[in-house]
Write a protein that holds these residues in place. Structure first.
Motif, PDB file in Angstrom:
ATOM      1  N   SER A   1       0.834  -1.193   0.000  1.00  0.00           N
ATOM      2  CA  SER A   1       0.000   0.000   0.000  1.00  0.00           C
ATOM      3  C   SER A   1       0.865   1.237   0.000  1.00  0.00           C
ATOM      4  N   PHE A   2       0.276   2.326  -0.404  1.00  0.00           N
ATOM      5  CA  PHE A   2       0.947   3.614  -0.389  1.00  0.00           C
ATOM      6  C   PHE A   2       0.478   4.379   0.834  1.00  0.00           C
ATOM      7  N   GLN A   3       1.199   5.431   1.102  1.00  0.00           N
ATOM      8  CA  GLN A   3       0.802   6.275   2.221  1.00  0.00           C
ATOM      9  C   GLN A   3      -0.563   6.877   1.916  1.00  0.00           C
ATOM     10  N   SER A   4      -1.468   6.743   2.836  1.00  0.00           N
ATOM     11  CA  SER A   4      -2.839   7.111   2.491  1.00  0.00           C
ATOM     12  C   SER A   4      -3.102   8.587   2.725  1.00  0.00           C
ATOM     13  N   HIS A   5      -4.122   9.046   2.061  1.00  0.00           N
ATOM     14  CA  HIS A   5      -4.536  10.438   2.193  1.00  0.00           C
ATOM     15  C   HIS A   5      -5.356  10.620   3.459  1.00  0.00           C
ATOM     16  N   ASN A   6      -5.527  11.869   3.824  1.00  0.00           N
ATOM     17  CA  ASN A   6      -6.349  12.142   4.998  1.00  0.00           C
ATOM     18  C   ASN A   6      -7.819  12.251   4.671  1.00  0.00           C
ATOM     19  N   GLY A   7      -8.116  12.331   3.445  1.00  0.00           N
ATOM     20  CA  GLY A   7      -9.524  12.433   3.091  1.00  0.00           C
ATOM     21  C   GLY A   7      -9.848  11.376   2.061  1.00  0.00           C
ATOM     22  N   GLN A   8     -11.039  11.443   1.545  1.00  0.00           N
ATOM     23  CA  GLN A   8     -11.437  10.460   0.552  1.00  0.00           C
ATOM     24  C   GLN A   8     -10.725  10.763  -0.765  1.00  0.00           C
ATOM     25  N   ILE A   9     -10.184   9.735  -1.377  1.00  0.00           N
ATOM     26  CA  ILE A   9      -9.470   9.936  -2.636  1.00  0.00           C
ATOM     27  C   ILE A   9     -10.493  10.013  -3.757  1.00  0.00           C
ATOM     28  N   ARG A  10     -10.454  11.124  -4.488  1.00  0.00           N
ATOM     29  CA  ARG A  10     -11.456  11.313  -5.529  1.00  0.00           C
ATOM     30  C   ARG A  10     -11.031  10.755  -6.856  1.00  0.00           C
ATOM     31  N   ASP A  11      -9.766  10.870  -7.151  1.00  0.00           N
ATOM     32  CA  ASP A  11      -9.348  10.426  -8.468  1.00  0.00           C
ATOM     33  C   ASP A  11      -7.888   9.984  -8.447  1.00  0.00           C
ATOM     34  N   VAL A  12      -7.596   9.003  -9.273  1.00  0.00           N
ATOM     35  CA  VAL A  12      -6.236   8.492  -9.431  1.00  0.00           C
ATOM     36  C   VAL A  12      -5.991   8.372 -10.931  1.00  0.00           C
ATOM     37  N   GLN A  13      -4.846   8.832 -11.389  1.00  0.00           N
ATOM     38  CA  GLN A  13      -4.576   8.691 -12.824  1.00  0.00           C
ATOM     39  C   GLN A  13      -3.099   8.372 -13.031  1.00  0.00           C
ATOM     40  N   PHE A  14      -2.815   7.389 -13.848  1.00  0.00           N
ATOM     41  CA  PHE A  14      -1.441   7.097 -14.222  1.00  0.00           C
ATOM     42  C   PHE A  14      -1.037   8.032 -15.346  1.00  0.00           C
ATOM     43  N   SER A  15       0.230   8.418 -15.345  1.00  0.00           N
ATOM     44  CA  SER A  15       0.689   9.319 -16.388  1.00  0.00           C
ATOM     45  C   SER A  15       0.807   8.587 -17.719  1.00  0.00           C
ATOM     46  N   PRO A  16       0.390   9.210 -18.820  1.00  0.00           N
ATOM     47  CA  PRO A  16       0.469   8.496 -20.099  1.00  0.00           C
ATOM     48  C   PRO A  16       1.888   8.337 -20.630  1.00  0.00           C
ATOM     49  N   ASP A  17       2.827   9.240 -20.248  1.00  0.00           N
ATOM     50  CA  ASP A  17       4.162   9.007 -20.787  1.00  0.00           C
ATOM     51  C   ASP A  17       5.204   8.593 -19.765  1.00  0.00           C
ATOM     52  N   GLN A  18       5.098   9.050 -18.533  1.00  0.00           N
ATOM     53  CA  GLN A  18       6.052   8.560 -17.529  1.00  0.00           C
ATOM     54  C   GLN A  18       5.374   7.419 -16.806  1.00  0.00           C
ATOM     55  N   HIS A  19       5.673   6.232 -17.277  1.00  0.00           N
ATOM     56  CA  HIS A  19       4.786   5.127 -16.966  1.00  0.00           C
ATOM     57  C   HIS A  19       4.681   4.742 -15.511  1.00  0.00           C
ATOM     58  N   GLN A  20       5.661   5.062 -14.710  1.00  0.00           N
ATOM     59  CA  GLN A  20       5.576   4.620 -13.321  1.00  0.00           C
ATOM     60  C   GLN A  20       4.878   5.628 -12.428  1.00  0.00           C
ATOM     61  N   MET A  21       4.606   6.800 -12.951  1.00  0.00           N
ATOM     62  CA  MET A  21       4.080   7.855 -12.078  1.00  0.00           C
ATOM     63  C   MET A  21       2.570   7.896 -12.108  1.00  0.00           C
ATOM     64  N   PHE A  22       1.997   8.216 -10.974  1.00  0.00           N
ATOM     65  CA  PHE A  22       0.572   8.512 -11.000  1.00  0.00           C
ATOM     66  C   PHE A  22       0.283   9.602  -9.989  1.00  0.00           C
ATOM     67  N   ILE A  23      -0.829  10.285 -10.194  1.00  0.00           N
ATOM     68  CA  ILE A  23      -1.214  11.323  -9.247  1.00  0.00           C
ATOM     69  C   ILE A  23      -2.567  10.968  -8.650  1.00  0.00           C
ATOM     70  N   SER A  24      -2.751  11.434  -7.448  1.00  0.00           N
ATOM     71  CA  SER A  24      -4.030  11.192  -6.805  1.00  0.00           C
ATOM     72  C   SER A  24      -4.464  12.464  -6.099  1.00  0.00           C
ATOM     73  N   CYS A  25      -5.759  12.676  -6.077  1.00  0.00           N
ATOM     74  CA  CYS A  25      -6.254  13.877  -5.414  1.00  0.00           C
ATOM     75  C   CYS A  25      -7.323  13.471  -4.418  1.00  0.00           C
ATOM     76  N   SER A  26      -7.451  14.228  -3.363  1.00  0.00           N
ATOM     77  CA  SER A  26      -8.399  13.834  -2.334  1.00  0.00           C
ATOM     78  C   SER A  26      -9.214  15.015  -1.859  1.00  0.00           C
ATOM     79  N   SER A  27     -10.158  14.693  -0.993  1.00  0.00           N
ATOM     80  CA  SER A  27     -11.101  15.721  -0.574  1.00  0.00           C
ATOM     81  C   SER A  27     -10.486  16.709   0.401  1.00  0.00           C
ATOM     82  N   ASP A  28      -9.254  16.492   0.849  1.00  0.00           N
ATOM     83  CA  ASP A  28      -8.649  17.494   1.713  1.00  0.00           C
ATOM     84  C   ASP A  28      -7.798  18.462   0.920  1.00  0.00           C
ATOM     85  N   GLY A  29      -7.893  18.407  -0.397  1.00  0.00           N
ATOM     86  CA  GLY A  29      -7.213  19.398  -1.217  1.00  0.00           C
ATOM     87  C   GLY A  29      -5.797  19.047  -1.588  1.00  0.00           C
TER      88      GLY A  29
END
Lengths: 469, 97
Positions: free
Chosen positions: A363-391
């Motif tokens: 598992s990854f370090q979790s967010h403090n709020g609900q995670i709204r979206d997760v997206q893998f990067s289309p060109d840097q294949h190992q990276m992804f970003i996630s956003c949550s309800s705590d901003g």
């Protein structure tokens, strides 16, 4: 003369007798017959059977041939060696010069502010036939960028969703494109929560509904476009579908790239759906779920009352772009799990007939709020970003559990993210106000590089997606 | 002989920032490559065309001149082309900014 003739005649003839000559006859001797019999000894018969105790089949099949570089290109090794020897120092010199080059020092490739300010192309406003409390829940482009599909849902859901809803399709390339009338409308039995167009077939559209159904349409069919539905094929979700995605089948051969539909819902299941045959139907493939027992001890008390074997409700997921056997799943209270379709463990307490396994390997370090979206990067294949309800917007590397960067979005809740397909390192996000924010990851800036404001302030941006064009 | 070729290719490939190296013959057919097949074939065809065009530009402007090196810088990386009579060497580098 006459007298002499007569005397001659009477002297000539005399009688003579001979003895008969006889030959002894040899007639056939009477044949004698005698019977004679012979018989072989009685034959002894024995029946014997032989059967192989164990049968083993061996088949071999070559892989679909991966075309290799033509091996018969004629070239002279010696001259190639000479060429490379001659040119190598120059090339290495040039490669080094790039590091020290000052030619591009002042050149800031203006990736965010292109020559033109982004213009609003169309404002679609189909207000006919929709109940008042309806809002636009989701939208998706078809893979060619020609058709935009909008899905609607009701704002209030008290207990169960019995609204009937619809999906409006706008084809921006047709001559009869109008911003108020959709080119086509598809009816659904419940509010639409997510939509996605197929990756290479521009006429296939999939939707997930609030009542847990997954539908696929083939828009080329004249009468009834519905290709298949999870209700008729069985094994579907029991709660609202939160996200659907098309990926290439991770277990398929190297040559073919069949696409399968993945859907995740609040009942904790992530299901692979296969499209069967041209005539229609969805077939449920593998299923995944993360049991409650995976949450670290500290977080268990946070408002979730589940038994250890129940599955955690999934809020969103994302698959790695170049290798669809690795993916990331975000669950209800901010947990983020690294998963793989290859290394799965069985879940205790689940009926073995139901194809459900636990794909998480960390598992990854979790967010403090609900995670709204997760997206893998289309060109840097190992990276992804996630956003949550705590901003918070966090950039993770798939291999590491702590985030590489954290960006605090000033305006609060971030509802969704989308990577820019053409510019590497740029993504946009939206929250509850009427603005879309563009972030640029490459220069280390923590504030949005660009903001796109909507003209009418009281509209909430619910979704934003880059057109494939 | 063969090992010399491999050694030189390895030297270039292991240089800082190099993403891939391709050697193409005069007809545009790739001979050696460190990238996957589809990418290699694409690069080979397109770059050899461009390199021929660039060379003819240089020679048309001054017939005593000749092309020694061609560098193409794009948003994502830099492509370096070293043309010759029989071969073309293409090196793709990621410039660290």
């Amino acid at each position: 003369m006459l007298f002499l003739e007569n005397c001659l005649q009477t002297v000539m003839f005399q009688d003579e007798t001979h003895e008969p000559v006889s030959v002894e006859s040899s007639i056939q001797v009477v044949s004698s017959l005698s019977d004679n019999e012979s018989q072989t000894k009685a034959c002894k018969y024995e029946t014997r059977e032989a059967q192989a105790g164990a049968v083993s089949h061996a088949e071999t099949q070559t892989d679909s041939p991966v075309p290799r570089i033509q091996p018969h290109v004629q070239y002279d090794e010696g001259r190639l060696a000479d060429f490379l020897k001659r040119i190598c120092p120059k090339v290495l010199g040039e490669l080094d010069k790039v590091q020290k080059s000052r030619a591009f020092d002042r050149y800031y490739s203006s990736r965010v502010e292109e020559d033109k300010i982004p213009r609003k192309l169309h404002s679609l406003n189909p207000s006919s036939g929709l109940p008042i409390e309806c809002r636009l829940n989701c939208l998706t482009w078809s893979c060619t960028g020609a058709v935009l599909a909008l899905g609607y849902g009701s704002v209030n859901h008290e207990s169960w969703c019995d609204h009937r809803s619809k999906i409006n399709l706008f084809n921006i390339n047709r001559p009869n494109f109008s911003t108020t009338t959709p080119n086509q409308t598809l009816e659904t039995k419940s509010c639409v929560s997510c939509l996605r167009g197929h990756v290479n077939e521009s006429s296939t559209l999939a939707a997930g509904l609030v009542n847990g159904e997954v539908l696929v349409w083939n828009l080329q069919w004249e009468d009834d476009c519905l290709f298949g539905s999870s209700e008729t094929s069985g094994g579907g979700h029991e709660d609202a579908v939160v996200q659907i995605y098309w990926i290439t089948d991770p277990s398929s051969d190297l040559g073919s790239s069949k696409s399968i539909l993945v859907s995740a819902s609040r009942d904790g299941q992530l299901i692979f759906w296969h499209l069967t045959s041209k005539t229609g139907g969805l077939r449920r493939g593998q299923g995944f779920g993360i049991p409650y027992s995976h949450l670290p001890q500290l977080e268990k008390g946070r408002g979730l009352n589940l038994s250890p074997d129940e599955l955690l409700p999934i809020t969103c997921f994302s698959f790695m772009t170049n290798n669809s056997s690795n993916f990331v799943v975000a669950v209800e209270n901010g947990g983020l799990f690294r998963c793989s379709t290859i290394t799965t463990k069985p879940i205790s307490g689940i009926d073995p007939e139901v194809n459900l396994s636990d794909p998480s390997s960390g598992s990854f370090q979790s967010h403090n709020g609900q995670i709204r979206d997760v997206q893998f990067s289309p060109d840097q294949h190992q990276m992804f970003i996630s956003c949550s309800s705590d901003g918070e917007i966090r950039l993770y590397n798939y291999e590491q559990s702590s985030p590489l960067r954290t960006i605090l979005h000033d305006e609060g809740i971030v509802n969704g993210l989308s990577w820019s397909p053409s510019n590497s390192g740029i993504f946009l996000c939206w929250g509850i106000d009427a603005t879309v924010y563009f972030y640029d990851l490459n220069p280390t800036s923590l504030s949005p590089a660009f903001c796109l404001k909507n003209s009418t302030e009281n509209l909430k941006v619910n979704f934003a997606l880059h057109s494939p064009q | 002989m063969a090992s010399e070729v491999e050694e030189t290719m390895k030297r270039i490939q292991s240089h800082k920032g190099v993403v891939g190296t391709i050697v193409v013959n005069a007809e545009g057919i790739p001979i050696k490559s460190t990238l996957d097949n589809t990418t290699t074939v694409q690069y080979a065809a397109l770059i050899s065309q461009l390199s021929d065009k660039a060379r003819s530009v240089v020679r048309d402007l001054d017939p005593t001149n000749d092309l020694t090196f061609l560098r193409i810088r794009s948003k994502k990386h830099e492509i370096m082309v070293a043309p010759d009579k029989e071969f073309i060497l293409i090196v793709i580098q990621n410039p660290t900014e």
